[in-house]
Scaffold this motif. Structure first.
Motif, mmCIF file in Angstrom:
data_model
loop_
_atom_site.group_PDB
_atom_site.id
_atom_site.type_symbol
_atom_site.label_atom_id
_atom_site.label_comp_id
_atom_site.label_asym_id
_atom_site.label_seq_id
_atom_site.Cartn_x
_atom_site.Cartn_y
_atom_site.Cartn_z
ATOM 1 N N ILE A 117 0.843 -1.187 0.000
ATOM 2 C CA ILE A 117 0.000 0.000 0.000
ATOM 3 C C ILE A 117 0.879 1.239 0.000
ATOM 4 O O ILE A 117 1.787 1.368 0.829
ATOM 5 N N GLU A 118 0.613 2.130 -0.945
ATOM 6 C CA GLU A 118 1.362 3.384 -1.040
ATOM 7 C C GLU A 118 0.820 4.366 -0.007
ATOM 8 O O GLU A 118 -0.296 4.865 -0.132
ATOM 9 N N THR A 119 1.600 4.638 1.028
ATOM 10 C CA THR A 119 1.128 5.505 2.117
ATOM 11 C C THR A 119 1.497 6.968 1.913
ATOM 12 O O THR A 119 1.184 7.801 2.758
ATOM 13 N N LYS A 120 2.161 7.281 0.791
ATOM 14 C CA LYS A 120 2.483 8.687 0.537
ATOM 15 C C LYS A 120 1.232 9.463 0.130
ATOM 16 O O LYS A 120 1.211 10.682 0.183
ATOM 17 N N TYR A 121 0.188 8.724 -0.293
ATOM 18 C CA TYR A 121 -1.095 9.341 -0.593
ATOM 19 C C TYR A 121 -2.004 9.243 0.629
ATOM 20 O O TYR A 121 -2.045 8.208 1.302
ATOM 21 N N ARG A 122 -2.748 10.294 0.908
ATOM 22 C CA ARG A 122 -3.594 10.309 2.108
ATOM 23 C C ARG A 122 -4.603 9.160 2.099
ATOM 24 O O ARG A 122 -4.796 8.487 3.107
ATOM 25 N N GLU A 123 -5.243 8.920 0.931
ATOM 26 C CA GLU A 123 -6.229 7.853 0.847
ATOM 27 C C GLU A 123 -5.601 6.492 1.131
ATOM 28 O O GLU A 123 -6.196 5.641 1.796
ATOM 29 N N GLY A 124 -4.388 6.294 0.611
ATOM 30 C CA GLY A 124 -3.688 5.039 0.857
ATOM 31 C C GLY A 124 -3.383 4.845 2.329
ATOM 32 O O GLY A 124 -3.513 3.742 2.873
ATOM 33 N N ARG A 125 -2.978 5.925 3.000
ATOM 34 C CA ARG A 125 -2.687 5.848 4.438
ATOM 35 C C ARG A 125 -3.933 5.474 5.230
ATOM 36 O O ARG A 125 -3.876 4.655 6.145
ATOM 37 N N GLU A 126 -5.068 6.080 4.879
ATOM 38 C CA GLU A 126 -6.298 5.821 5.615
ATOM 39 C C GLU A 126 -6.744 4.370 5.466
ATOM 40 O O GLU A 126 -7.154 3.727 6.434
ATOM 41 N N THR A 152 8.052 0.989 5.334
ATOM 42 C CA THR A 152 9.050 1.937 4.835
ATOM 43 C C THR A 152 8.438 3.333 4.914
ATOM 44 O O THR A 152 7.305 3.494 5.375
ATOM 45 N N GLN A 153 9.176 4.317 4.448
ATOM 46 C CA GLN A 153 8.701 5.689 4.580
ATOM 47 C C GLN A 153 7.437 5.945 3.764
ATOM 48 O O GLN A 153 6.575 6.714 4.177
ATOM 49 N N GLU A 154 7.315 5.312 2.603
ATOM 50 C CA GLU A 154 6.177 5.590 1.730
ATOM 51 C C GLU A 154 5.391 4.347 1.337
ATOM 52 O O GLU A 154 4.566 4.396 0.429
ATOM 53 N N ARG A 155 5.626 3.240 2.012
ATOM 54 C CA ARG A 155 4.950 2.011 1.630
ATOM 55 C C ARG A 155 4.844 1.056 2.808
ATOM 56 O O ARG A 155 5.712 1.013 3.664
ATOM 57 N N ILE A 156 3.750 0.288 2.823
ATOM 58 C CA ILE A 156 3.555 -0.763 3.816
ATOM 59 C C ILE A 156 3.450 -2.095 3.072
ATOM 60 O O ILE A 156 2.752 -2.199 2.059
#
Length: 412
Positions: A117-126, A152-156
């Motif tokens: 999951i790309e967490t650098k995007y808000r929707e992805g983080r949620e 990682t910093q931008e990915r789970i």
């Protein structure tokens, strides 16, 4: 069986009173932020824990480099901690902010699925926070299991059990026989999982056939509930009221549509829709027009006409009626559904009338209809594009002729 998704991301849950996943690898500075595409590596893709729509290749785009090179480049983009432990095998699903790959544990050779999951995007983080909050808490035989997490910093990277037995209705079509007894066995497993979730204060909010997968291809395979991206987890003692509008159109409960605070009974409505499809291969509420579809749901009006309903028992229909109740307070709970006479008696009884032919025909007919509808929409768009291109060419030709006349007049 849905007409696509209309998902509104839920608020990320804040209260977690259990954490059963012991191993979470935190971010340690690896730079693996570049993520583009992955082309299937070896063998055929198998159904993952999180199903996603297929990708279509554009025939007008230049053909990519050889598959072997692309796979190698893709694997190189994984966090080194992941590739040190798992062999990356194939892409098996993709979503807006995620990819799911089939992997193999290097030491045990056990297959798993990894959801990135790309967490650098808000929707992805949620979505990630919501899903992790739920999966870290649950341990149930009929719910997909989270094994470990790399961050990682931008990915789970979420390592999960791999469900290889396919979707519920794919199995029904190929099975050759399906009775009410088979239906109650499926529903017992799903209800056991839902009851467990509701006991923990977790509401799935997106129960549908695509999220019910068989663990393995064998006849004795269990059913597993997957995809907790829209799930809501509430702390113990909370009023359990939710307000976010989310879900898949045909399975959304009436109280969500009228934007009233709702409870976990929305999952039971979705199970009523699934039960109806399970016994007929058709939808209780269906319309290509979203407004008309929602109007049907709000009225709670459906029928038992057409095949194979004359062959379906009254107990089965009563079970569905007690779930597809517009008033959520009158709807059965998961525990009550498990104790319903149809589930109790049919699960223990001998084989019933084979409903397979009618169910399969209805499922395939609907799939074909939706495919034709998609092709028609694509054809309409193509036609509009062709007309637009034609009119542009006409205008360009007229402009060239006009310029030519001006030049002739000027030179003459």
């Amino acid at each position: 069986m849905g007409c696509g998704t209309s998902k509104v991301l839920p608020e990320p849950p804040k209260d977690v009173h259990l954490d059963l996943v012991k191993k979470v690898e935190p971010y340690t500075g690896y730079k693996t932020d570049i993520y583009k595409h992955f082309i299937r590596g070896d063998g055929d893709a198998v159904k993952s824990a999180i199903p996603s729509p297929p990708c279509h290749t554009n025939p007008y785009v230049e053909q990519p480099e050889p598959r072997k090179n692309r796979v190698a480049k893709y694997r190189a983009k994984f966090d080194p901690r992941v590739t040190a432990k798992y062999d990356i095998k194939a892409l098996i699903g993709r979503g807006s902010f995620s990819r799911v790959v089939r992997v193999e544990h290097k030491a045990t050779k056990q297959p798993y699925a990894i959801k990135l999951i790309e967490t650098k995007y808000r929707e992805g983080r949620e979505v990630c926070e919501s899903e992790l909050c739920v999966l870290r808490r649950v341990r149930h035989t009929n719910i997909i299991q989270l094994i470990e997490v790399f961050e990682t910093q931008e990915r789970i990277y979420m390592v999960m059990e791999l469900a290889t037995g396919g979707e519920l209705f794919d199995r029904i079509i190929t099975k050759g026989s399906f009775t009410e007894r088979d239906a109650t066995r499926v529903l017992q497993m799903v209800l056991d999982g839902v009851k467990y979730l509701h006991t923990l204060g977790i509401t799935h909010r997106d129960l549908k056939p695509e999220n019910l997968l068989y663990y393995h291809p064998g006849m004795d395979s269990k059913i597993m509930i997957t995809d907790f991206g829209l799930a809501s987890a509430r702390k113990k003692g909370d009023d359990c009221l939710m307000k976010t509008t989310c879900g898949t159109p045909e399975y959304i409960a009436p109280e969500i549509l009228v934007r009233k605070p709702y409870t976990n009974s929305v999952d039971m409505w979705a199970l009523g829709v699934i039960s109806y499809i399970l016994l007929s291969g058709t939808m209780p509420f269906e319309d290509d027009n979203r407004t008309r579809l929602y109007r049907q749901i709000l009225k709670g009006k459906y029928s038992y006409s057409g095949e194979p309903w004359p062959s379906v028992s009254n107990l089965a229909k009563d079970f569905i009626d007690r779930l597809l109740t517009v008033d959520p307070s009158d709807r059965m709970t998961a525990l009550q559904a498990l104790k319903h006479p149809w589930v109790v008696s049919m699960a223990a009884s001998s084989s019933m009338k084979n409903l397979h032919r009618s169910i399969s025909q209805n499922l395939l007919k609907r799939a074909s209809s939706r495919c034709q509808s998609t092709k028609s929409a694509q054809s309409t768009r193509s036609s509009r594009s062709t007309k637009s291109n034609k009119s542009r060419r006409v205008r360009e030709r007229e402009l060239r002729e006009l310029n030519l006349r001006y030049q002739q007049q000027y030179n003459g």
